[in-house]
Scaffold this active site. Sequence first.
Site, PDB file in Angstrom:
ATOM      1  CD  GLU A  25      -3.059  -1.108   0.232  1.00  0.00           C
ATOM      2  OE1 GLU A  25      -3.052  -0.212  -0.631  1.00  0.00           O
ATOM      3  OE2 GLU A  25      -3.912  -1.996   0.275  1.00  0.00           O
ATOM      4  CG  HIS A  71      -4.587  -0.170   5.447  1.00  0.00           C
ATOM      5  ND1 HIS A  71      -5.964  -0.091   5.397  1.00  0.00           N
ATOM      6  CD2 HIS A  71      -4.263  -1.376   4.913  1.00  0.00           C
ATOM      7  CE1 HIS A  71      -6.438  -1.203   4.847  1.00  0.00           C
ATOM      8  NE2 HIS A  71      -5.428  -2.002   4.540  1.00  0.00           N
TER       9      HIS A  71
END
Length: 269
Positions: free
Chosen positions: A118, A141
Amino acid sequence: MSVLDNRPALKAEVYKVAEVAGYLWEKGWAERNGGNITVNITEHVDDAMRAMPAITAPVAIGATLPNLKGKWFYCKGTNRRMRDLARWPMENGSIIRITDDCAHYEIVADAPVKPTSELPSHLSVHNYLIGKGSNYKASVHTHPIQLVSMSHNPEFLEKDVLTDILWSMIPETKAFCPRGLGIVPYMLPSSVELADETIKAIDDNYDVVMWEKHGVFSVGDDVMEAFDMIDVLNKSAIIYRDACAMGFKPTGMTQEQMKELSTVFNLPK
Ligand code: 13P
Ligand code: ZN
């Protein structure tokens, strides 16, 4: 030898990430390699670190991020487990620097642990935050169970519907997550499109955004603050769920009660 040796401020920052990684695992939000954390550590980088050679060739980020020139980050490694990172942060994450073309990164320390998949979202958001002059240094996240469950109900995905429900469950949620929860429609994990939509939501003045049917992404001064906002939101989601499980839909605090909270605590919304 670790780059953290004799650098207490940098070590404290990385060990805060390790502490949060442990919480994510304990909460059940970090199955296998689920979730990722990055922290802008540039303020802790000294001349000796700047002189260190890279231990990998430059890797393309997939975007050009002009505000990241000369910036350094601690990143969780891709496919690495939060529960392992909690104990061994430098074996399950690495320190990277952005090259002068602002389009590549290279790993500097301690080991060639490839950063999270990510990274496009994390680095695009850091680029955006620096551009805005924000003090925020951390992004998290994770896959909080009850919040992700709520994202499976299309009604909750209209602008600020979920924010209002969650804020109304307990006064602390609005007080400690005062900008609410932005919504990013489902996008392929790790895609540049997901990164772009995440920035749009953060630009819409949210510190925490829901990635529909996937997880949550938050930003804060440090990793602890970014974690706390997700934690208070998920606490509200659990209260909502438990009330439903008891056989009734929770009434929630009234709009007047929430307005009063904003006035007394000087909240932005
Ligand atoms: P990484 O292991 O690459 O960090 O991916 C985990 C994840 O949650 C992807 O969305
Ligand atoms: Zn994820």
